[in-house]
Write an enzyme that holds these catalytic residues in place. Structure first.
Site, PDB file in Angstrom:
ATOM      1  N   ASP A 276       0.425  -1.183  -0.151  1.00 22.23           N
ATOM      2  CA  ASP A 276       0.085  -0.135  -0.082  1.00 22.23           C
ATOM      3  C   ASP A 276       0.768   1.248  -0.162  1.00 22.23           C
ATOM      4  OD1 ASP A 276       1.192  -0.214   2.399  1.00 22.23           O
ATOM      5  OD2 ASP A 276      -0.613   0.205   3.376  1.00 22.23           O
TER       6      ASP A 276
ATOM      7  N   GLY B  37      -4.738   9.601   6.179  1.00 23.26           N
ATOM      8  CA  GLY B  37      -5.688   9.713   6.520  1.00 23.26           C
ATOM      9  C   GLY B  37      -5.321  10.980   7.814  1.00 23.26           C
TER      10      GLY B  37
END
Length: 309
Positions: free
Chosen positions: A74, A243
């Site tokens: 990721d 985030g």
């Protein structure tokens, strides 16, 4: 597809890969007495693997679909989406439950200093290297939120940040200390740490927010200094993705500690980097540089500047 392969970026985190040759390390397999046949051919992001097998197409009720290798790790996909330009020496910070700070290199960096400071050479899109350090991120705050909810306390992030700006500087904790790995109570862990280090522990949710964000930014500052010492390149801009880039207070503190501009965004960097690599594989985008420029023009970014004292 029926093809069994290993993707480069995720393979590079196994500690079984030779970071220089980008192939499985014969020496490590021999030392561990592991059969090399356990591993398969390594594919790089942007490689066409094949098409969905007829069985899968029948199950899904779809026509044959081409399957492409992307940055399977990721952080590799997220790094590909960093909206950076090369006018300045830039670093990245993937901010979420964990924090990963690093730079993109053309070749791995093997030095005693890098090893001692816990930096790693991991694969990146375009055959490059993610030279980075993994740290605790907003995990501590997430655990506090979970604990407060069990106490029927429902603090809002925005409210906590606003309160944190008004309170005095709080205790500074080492976010990577074993105390905060997975304690039964994060509240008690912070209080115990503050007590043994002679600091006043936070009490209100705003004070906790200030304590954690200031402590994280201090850690980022330490790692940035060590990274500069290892690479010989002073960081001039930090790109925060993921985030955690939505925490404006943390971004402000980070800009102040590093004394450089901080660019926040995109939030969904991993998904964007994944899509971009597929577009490169299909010839829709010519290069990583072009893809990053497209992302820079397509998402909302916010820049934070250090407050001059």
């Amino acid at each position: 597809t029926g093809q069994i392969k290993n993707e480069y970026t995720i393979s590079s985190t196994s500690q079984l890969l030779n970071a220089s040759t980008k192939e499985w390390s014969k020496g490590i397999f021999k030392k561990l007495d592991l059969p090399r046949k356990l591993m398969n051919e390594i594919l790089y992001p942007g490689t066409v693997i094949g098409q969905l097998s007829p069985e899968i197409c029948e199950e899904l009720g779809c026509a044959p679909i081409e399957v492409l290798a992307v940055g399977s790790h990721d952080t590799a996909s997220a790094l590909a989406a960093v909206p950076a330009s090369d006018d300045k020496n830039w670093a990245f910070l993937s901010s979420g439950t964990w924090s990963l700070m690093g730079v993109e290199l053309d070749a791995p960096l093997f030095t005693k200093e890098a090893l001692q400071n816990d930096f790693t050479n991991e694969g990146a899109v375009g055959g490059k290297i993610r030279f980075l350090r993994n740290m605790t991120g907003l995990w501590i705050l997430q655990q506090l939120m979970h604990e407060w909810r069990k106490m029927n306390i429902e603090p809002e992030y925005s409210t906590m940040c606003a309160e944190a700006e008004e309170v005095k500087p709080q205790a500074i904790i080492d976010v990577d200390a074993p105390d905060f790995k997975n304690p039964v109570s994060m509240i008690e862990a912070i209080h115990h740490y503050c007590h043994k280090t002679g600091q006043i522990a936070p009490e209100t949710t705003g004070e906790y927010m200030r304590c954690i964000t200031e402590s994280l930014s201090r850690k980022y500052g330490e790692v940035a200094q060590k990274m500069t010492a290892c690479t010989g390149k002073k960081i001039e801009r930090l790109h925060i993705i993921g985030g955690g880039c939505q925490n404006s207070l943390l971004n402000h503190f980070t800009a102040d500690i590093l004394n450089i501009e901080v660019v926040a965004g995109p939030v969904e960097a991993t998904a964007l980097g994944n899509i971009m690599v597929q577009a490169m594989a299909k010839g829709e985008i010519a290069s990583l540089v072009e893809g990053r420029q497209m992302i820079k023009q397509s998402v909302e970014l916010k820049t934070y500047y250090p407050v001059k004292s």
